[in-house]
Design a protein around this motif. Structure first.
Motif, PDB file in Angstrom:
ATOM      1  N   LEU A 138       6.023   9.033  -8.134  1.00 60.69           N
ATOM      2  CA  LEU A 138       6.423   8.079  -8.929  1.00 60.69           C
ATOM      3  C   LEU A 138       5.115   7.094  -9.533  1.00 60.69           C
ATOM      4  O   LEU A 138       4.374   6.781  -8.849  1.00 60.69           O
ATOM      5  CB  LEU A 138       7.573   7.024  -8.242  1.00 60.69           C
ATOM      6  CG  LEU A 138       8.533   7.696  -7.881  1.00 60.69           C
ATOM      7  CD1 LEU A 138       9.789   6.716  -7.177  1.00 60.69           C
ATOM      8  CD2 LEU A 138       9.442   8.409  -9.158  1.00 60.69           C
ATOM      9  N   GLU A 139       5.125   6.836 -10.786  1.00 62.15           N
ATOM     10  CA  GLU A 139       3.820   6.074 -11.085  1.00 62.15           C
ATOM     11  C   GLU A 139       4.075   4.532 -10.497  1.00 62.15           C
ATOM     12  O   GLU A 139       2.909   3.868 -10.505  1.00 62.15           O
ATOM     13  CB  GLU A 139       4.007   5.991 -12.782  1.00 62.15           C
ATOM     14  CG  GLU A 139       3.353   7.149 -13.651  1.00 62.15           C
ATOM     15  CD  GLU A 139       3.495   6.847 -15.226  1.00 62.15           C
ATOM     16  OE1 GLU A 139       3.176   5.630 -15.509  1.00 62.15           O
ATOM     17  OE2 GLU A 139       3.633   7.497 -15.923  1.00 62.15           O
ATOM     18  N   MET A 140       5.203   4.075 -10.483  1.00 63.71           N
ATOM     19  CA  MET A 140       5.142   2.673  -9.880  1.00 63.71           C
ATOM     20  C   MET A 140       4.566   2.718  -8.491  1.00 63.71           C
ATOM     21  O   MET A 140       4.394   1.640  -8.191  1.00 63.71           O
ATOM     22  CB  MET A 140       6.622   2.458 -10.058  1.00 63.71           C
ATOM     23  CG  MET A 140       7.615   2.878  -8.945  1.00 63.71           C
ATOM     24  SD  MET A 140       9.163   2.298  -9.055  1.00 63.71           S
ATOM     25  CE  MET A 140       9.829   2.919 -10.855  1.00 63.71           C
ATOM     26  N   LEU A 141       4.521   3.870  -7.686  1.00 69.63           N
ATOM     27  CA  LEU A 141       3.927   3.763  -6.276  1.00 69.63           C
ATOM     28  C   LEU A 141       2.710   4.477  -6.601  1.00 69.63           C
ATOM     29  O   LEU A 141       2.055   4.879  -5.399  1.00 69.63           O
ATOM     30  CB  LEU A 141       4.737   4.855  -5.595  1.00 69.63           C
ATOM     31  CG  LEU A 141       6.523   4.161  -5.353  1.00 69.63           C
ATOM     32  CD1 LEU A 141       7.052   5.348  -4.544  1.00 69.63           C
ATOM     33  CD2 LEU A 141       6.304   2.972  -4.829  1.00 69.63           C
ATOM     34  N   GLY A 143       1.369   7.247  -8.005  1.00 66.65           N
ATOM     35  CA  GLY A 143       1.436   8.633  -8.027  1.00 66.65           C
ATOM     36  C   GLY A 143       2.117   9.306  -6.636  1.00 66.65           C
ATOM     37  O   GLY A 143       1.903  10.368  -6.491  1.00 66.65           O
ATOM     38  N   GLN A 144       2.490   8.165  -5.729  1.00 66.74           N
ATOM     39  CA  GLN A 144       2.842   8.725  -4.499  1.00 66.74           C
ATOM     40  C   GLN A 144       4.263   9.051  -4.538  1.00 66.74           C
ATOM     41  O   GLN A 144       5.125   8.630  -5.328  1.00 66.74           O
ATOM     42  CB  GLN A 144       2.466   7.965  -3.361  1.00 66.74           C
ATOM     43  CG  GLN A 144       1.038   7.834  -3.016  1.00 66.74           C
ATOM     44  CD  GLN A 144       0.729   6.806  -1.719  1.00 66.74           C
ATOM     45  OE1 GLN A 144       1.390   5.758  -1.715  1.00 66.74           O
ATOM     46  NE2 GLN A 144       0.038   7.306  -0.947  1.00 66.74           N
ATOM     47  N   THR A 145       4.858   9.934  -3.560  1.00 68.79           N
ATOM     48  CA  THR A 145       6.297   9.869  -3.499  1.00 68.79           C
ATOM     49  C   THR A 145       6.846   8.781  -2.403  1.00 68.79           C
ATOM     50  O   THR A 145       6.006   7.884  -1.744  1.00 68.79           O
ATOM     51  CB  THR A 145       6.693  11.524  -2.731  1.00 68.79           C
ATOM     52  OG1 THR A 145       5.931  11.143  -1.384  1.00 68.79           O
ATOM     53  CG2 THR A 145       5.943  12.559  -3.535  1.00 68.79           C
ATOM     54  N   ILE A 146       8.109   8.652  -2.481  1.00 74.12           N
ATOM     55  CA  ILE A 146       8.753   7.326  -1.948  1.00 74.12           C
ATOM     56  C   ILE A 146       8.324   7.463  -0.174  1.00 74.12           C
ATOM     57  O   ILE A 146       8.084   6.589   0.340  1.00 74.12           O
ATOM     58  CB  ILE A 146      10.174   7.389  -2.130  1.00 74.12           C
ATOM     59  CG1 ILE A 146      10.473   7.227  -3.448  1.00 74.12           C
ATOM     60  CG2 ILE A 146      10.803   6.701  -1.106  1.00 74.12           C
ATOM     61  CD1 ILE A 146      12.051   7.200  -3.581  1.00 74.12           C
TER      62      ILE A 146
END
Length: 667
Positions: A138-141, A143-146
């Motif tokens: 996720l871009e908001m993170l 580029g990391q996954t949750i």
């Protein structure tokens, strides 16, 4: 002359005469016939009889819905036909003789997999959620996954693997248990057998392809000196578990007949279980693995080849008719094998779209028949249930009655299925076969999943309006004007559609005074709409409108004020008449007539005055479940000609004796 003598004589004639009836019995609401030739039954003429509320064919039995007075009808039918009834068990045995081998096999397969569906569906949803947590940057993170960015969600993701593994990797345990349960043998032996197929001592099935033959020979074998057996697990394998399960069943039956009862407790399990485990790992497992892999390979190849558009077009269009025949149950095993072999399935997405198409067709009929209040009581909940993956109320309650919406749904499902297949959009597993089904896909597939859903819905909706004007597909509705809506009858207001299963047309100008009466929950539990009951006789409202409760307690109270009019001899159903004239059937459990009253203790008698505080009966829930029956307590208003309407105001978890709705009764 009996009250129903004339109708009984006519029914005998329309069934093809005495010589066409192999067996007859009855339950609390319906006559059950086993016919020598089903084609001789004149269904339209039978449904035109004044005492008949509908017909239904299931498991080789032709069932005629009568209602609360079925015992009197049965007596009159016996008198005019000279046919003596048989026990329910004998009737079912005769019905099986009326089925071909394929029908019997399909019936067995359905009964094996149906108890496993809740776990398989919830497992598919959890797998989809885990895929979102660990596989979507996720871009908001940044580029990391949750799971990469959150310790909490990483823990949730890891924890959820526990039930997912239990459901899918250990599926053979469920299969072998379900087989012993269905065949009436010792269920714990089925569970033990299943565990021996997935034990941690064995090489996990998912690791077999990555393990060399030399490594298996050295580290994963039992060495008996003059022969060896490979320690191979059968995680998620369907056919090996089924073969082993049936061998266990037939060995146990054999030894129970031939071993003295005094020592049967020891030697029947020993001689049944050990040979089956040995055969499962030496013969049945390897053969079953090859058969299952072969089937999944053929299906996967067909849906991945250059002809996938044709394969998916045909399957997508014909899946709904498969549901009618019961053949659709075979897809559960194929889907499970596809997931085991390829990590995903390209078959289930088409099933999901077929369910959505059936719901959309009912939605279109709702718009076409808007104002038909009685039909809306079927069409609205049927649409919702189909969109949530349960299509029987939609198919049998609306679409098959009119034919044209059923055909429109087949067209929409075929095109949607072709679209999702040719784009290679595969599901991670079996999930909810409706709109929530998108959760079973990888998130990068969501756009195509939603596009396929939308295409299916639009085509189905449009074609329902188009096919409505095709006479060969529309024989039940009133004459249509050029706009496609029902024309008024001469000398009167516009009329709504008459449904054979309901027995009356609906009119907003019905004469008479309407009395409203309060309805209460008869037991603590989950209140559901009657359209969600798994018995089609109730869900299609053949017995009238109403509701059901999935009980959490054994105490069953009266749902209304009134007087007890009847108590069925097998104690599973009680009839009550309210002061306003509503005839209320309290039906405890589904198909519990077969239990001959064992789980029930009726605490009232005919003629008693009851209120919502009156305890009618005690139902032993564990005993009902152990017999393989569902515990749903159904409340139905059976004198439909006097019921002006029913409103269910509360659903979900609720306490007993809570007011949940109102019924309107015409004087």
């Amino acid at each position: 002359m009996g009250k129903f003598q004339q109708d009984a004589e006519q029914l005998l004639k329309e069934l093809g005469g005495k010589e066409n009836i192999a067996a007859v019995t009855h339950c609390v609401t319906r006559m059950r016939f086993v016919l020598n030739d089903d084609s001789k039954a004149n269904v339209p003429a039978i449904e035109d009889l004044s005492s008949v509320k509908g017909t239904f064919t299931n498991a080789g039995q032709f069932q005629v819905i009568i209602g609360n007075e079925v015992p009197d009808f049965y007596n009159d039918f016996s008198a005019v036909s000279g046919i003596e009834g048989v026990s329910k068990e004998a009737s079912k045995a005769a019905a099986k003789q009326n089925q071909n081998i394929a029908q019997r096999l399909i019936g067995v397969l359905a009964e094996i997999f149906t108890p496993l569906l809740p776990a398989i569906i919830v497992g598919g949803l959890m797998l989809g959620f885990r895929n979102f947590l660990e596989g979507v940057p996720l871009e908001m993170l940044g580029g990391q996954t949750i799971t990469q960015s959150s310790v909490f969600w990483n823990g949730v993701n890891g924890f959820l693997w526990l039930p997912c593994e239990a459901i899918f990797h250990f599926l053979p345990v469920g299969i072998t248990w379900s087989i012993t349960r269905k065949m009436g043998t010792t269920q714990i032996l089925g569970i033990v057998l299943g565990i021996t197929l997935v034990s941690p001592q064995l090489l996990n099935a998912y690791a077999v392809n990555g393990t060399s033959a030399a490594d298996i020979a050295k580290n994963w074998t039992w060495d008996f000196g003059f022969f060896t057996i490979e320690k191979i697990g059968y995680q998620a394998q369907v056919i090996p578990a089924m073969l082993a399960g049936f061998m266990l069943v037939y060995l146990e039956r054999f030894f129970r007949k031939h071993i003295p009862e005094a020592v049967s407790m020891i030697f029947v399990p020993l001689f049944s279980l050990l040979p089956t485990i040995l055969a499962a790992h030496m013969i049945l497992g390897p053969i079953g693995w090859q058969i299952g892999s072969g089937i999944s390979y053929v299906v996967n190849a067909g849906l991945s080849s250059s002809f996938s558009w044709l394969f998916s077009l045909v399957f997508g269009g014909l899946y709904a008719p498969l549901v009618i025949t019961g053949l659709h149950h075979t897809t559960l095993a194929i889907d499970s094998q596809l997931v085991a072999d390829f990590g995903s399935t390209n078959l289930w997405p088409m099933i999901m779209l077929s369910n959505i198409a059936q719901g959309t067709a009912v939605l279109a009929v709702y718009f076409q028949h808007r104002g038909n209040k009685k039909e809306e009581q079927i069409s609205v909940p049927a649409t919702i249930s189909a969109y949530l993956g349960v299509t029987e109320p939609a198919m049998f309650g609306i679409n098959l009655k009119y034919v044209y919406p059923f055909v429109a749904a087949m067209v929409g499902s075929a095109i949607g299925g072709m679209l999702i297949t040719i784009t290679n959009t595969r599901a991670l597993g079996i999930g909810v076969g409706g709109l929530p089904g998108f959760l079973s896909f990888k998130i990068e597939n969501y756009p195509m999943v939603f596009i396929s859903m939308l295409v299916t819905m639009v085509i189905t909706f449009v074609m329902t309006f188009v096919f409505r004007k095709v006479k060969v597909l529309n024989k039940l509705e009133p004459q249509l004007d050029e706009s496609g809506f029902a024309m008024a009858t001469a000398g009167g207001p516009a009329v709504s559609v008459t449904h054979p299963a309901e027995g009356a047309s609906v009119s907003d100008n019905a004469p008479g005074v309407v009395t409203k009466e309060d309805i209460f929950a008869p037991v603590e539990g989950e209140v559901i709409a009657i359209g969600q009951v798994s018995d089609p006789v109730f869900s299609q409202k053949m017995m009238g409108d109403g509701f059901a409760v999935k009980p959490k307690a054994q105490e069953i109270y009266a749902p209304v004020h009134g007087k007890v009019m009847s108590i069925f001899e097998t104690k599973h159903a009680i009839g009550i008449k309210t002061p306003g004239g509503a005839e209320v059937l309290v039906h405890m459990g589904l198909d519990t007539v077969e239990l001959k009253g064992a789980p029930f203790e009726v605490l009232v008698k005919v003629g008693d005055t009851v209120t919502p505080d009156t305890l009618l009966s005690l139902m032993n829930l564990e005993e009902v479940l152990a017999a393989g029956k569902k515990t749903d307590v159904v409340v139905a208003f059976t004198n439909t000609e006097k019921i002006a309407g029913f409103t269910l105001n509360k659903t979900g978890e609720i306490a007993q004796q809570t007011k949940i709705g109102e019924v309107e009764v015409m004087e």
